[in-house]
Write an enzyme that holds these catalytic residues in place. Structure first.
Site, PDB file in Angstrom:
ATOM      1  N   CYS A  84       8.973  35.718 -14.042  1.00 11.86           N
ATOM      2  CA  CYS A  84       7.595  35.800 -13.718  1.00 11.86           C
ATOM      3  C   CYS A  84       6.634  34.692 -14.627  1.00 11.86           C
ATOM      4  CB  CYS A  84       7.020  37.238 -14.027  1.00 11.86           C
ATOM      5  SG  CYS A  84       5.170  37.297 -14.353  1.00 11.86           S
ATOM      6  N   TYR A 234       0.915  30.369  -5.630  1.00 11.00           N
ATOM      7  CA  TYR A 234       1.334  31.698  -5.033  1.00 11.00           C
ATOM      8  C   TYR A 234       0.218  31.949  -3.500  1.00 11.00           C
ATOM      9  CZ  TYR A 234       4.198  33.742  -8.438  1.00 11.00           C
ATOM     10  OH  TYR A 234       5.179  34.050  -9.150  1.00 11.00           O
TER      11      TYR A 234
END
Length: 365
Positions: A84, A234
């Protein structure tokens, strides 16, 4: 103090935002823009746009003896996943600031739960012995741990044990004393590490991630990097709408061009010393060639084509303390996390030489 009581006892953050503020206030946060504008988020998601959600646990550790969460060594704990990028910047702050002995950490497995598991799909979980992936191969990582606080398997269970029922994300800054979640917004956790935790860090005399004289420019850089590069990647990678993808793609590479110009004149983003802005930029740049280029279809150029950004990576990789959170195993977590749970689950072997190649001048330069 129970989790429900402590998490309802709201503590003001540095900018005056509180944990129960409306989404708009939490989007702005105490450390600048932290997520997407939430206007018509459901409709935009339905139309194929990636819209990041809001982290709602937003308390602040303070340098005060009577604070709900006072600065202390050994009291606080991190829950993170190496793959992450939002966890990555928090771990970078912990490492660069020298807080390893101050704040403990547990590391999750890079792949999330399946719909065959008891709590359902897409939950962060602990798998210290590894698991068999979608590609049929068993994979494990030495750095993955158990939950050393509650002995739970899923992050969702940790939130629930602390009295929070609407969250399942990481990172989490956790208070082992009250058994409550302090904060789950990475930008604010990083800001705490560079400010209130500086007094208990090993590198307090040499590292200042958020110097007073540079705060305005750091905040401006943070917002730009977040929108166009960190979250922008993203937008390209997880949006199913072609127009959204193409707009994010163009914005991302325009941002790399701008970044290359900024770093032509400066060693780091603000000047000669590393700051919070560099730590927030590092995760997407670290992942760009070996992960985002293919997984997010950000394939216009490779990082080595940005000479000054590559040189900046050399300087970042040379920072004291960074190696454990920027080494080959760390990158393998990233590959497993991004490729190992999508499509057929195969994890690419290449490109070769990463991340070690970031430490040296590219042959074409």
């Amino acid at each position: 103090m129970s989790g429900d009581v402590a998490n309802k006892k709201i503590q003001k953050t540095m900018s005056g935002d509180v944990a129960n503020s409306k989404d708009h206030d939490l989007v702005l946060g105490a450390a600048g823009v932290t997520t997407d504008d939430q206007t018509n988020a459901a409709g935009r998601r339905a139309a194929g746009e990636f819209v990041r959600g809001v982290s709602t646990a937003r308390n602040w550790v303070q340098d005060s003896a009577d604070a709900v969460y006072p600065v202390a060594s050994g009291r606080y704990h991190l829950y993170v996943a190496y793959n992450c990028p939002w966890c990555h910047r928090v771990l970078l702050g912990r490492a660069i600031q020298g807080l390893e002995d101050v704040i403990s950490v547990d590391v999750l497995f890079p792949n999330r739960s399946t719909d065959e598991e008891p709590l359902g799909l897409n939950l962060w979980k602990f798998e210290p012995d590894g698991q068999t992936g979608q590609n049929g191969r068993h994979v494990s990582f030495p750095s993955c741990t158990v939950d050393s606080v509650f002995a739970k398997k899923y992050v969702k269970e940790i939130y629930e044990a602390a009295g929070i029922h609407d969250q399942k994300s990481v990172p989490i800054l956790f208070d082992k004393h009250t058994k409550t979640v302090v904060n789950n917004e990475s930008a604010e956790i990083l800001r705490m590490f560079g400010t209130v935790f500086q007094k208990v860090s090993k590198h307090a005399s040499t590292v200042n991630l958020y110097p007073v004289e540079s705060r305005k420019v750091i905040d401006e850089l943070n917002d730009w990097v977040y929108k166009d590069i960190a979250n922008g990647s993203y937008k390209a990678g997880f949006s199913s709408n072609q127009d959204v993808y193409e707009a994010a793609y163009d914005t991302f590479f325009q941002a790399l061009d701008k970044l290359n110009l900024i770093l032509e004149q400066k060693k780091f983003l603000v000047g000669d010393e590393v700051t919070e802005a560099d730590l927030r930029l590092f995760p997407p740049i670290f992942r760009f060639d070996p992960v985002y280029h293919a997984r997010f279809k950000l394939n216009y150029k490779n990082l080595w084509e940005y000479r000054n950004v590559w040189r900046w990576m050399q300087d970042m990789m040379a920072l004291p303390g960074i190696e454990p959170v920027a080494n080959a195993e760390y990158l393998q977590h990233c590959k497993q996390g991004y490729f190992g749970r999508t499509g057929n689950g195969t994890v690419p072997l290449g490109p070769s030489g990463y991340p070690e190649c970031y430490k040296t001048k590219h042959w074409s330069h």
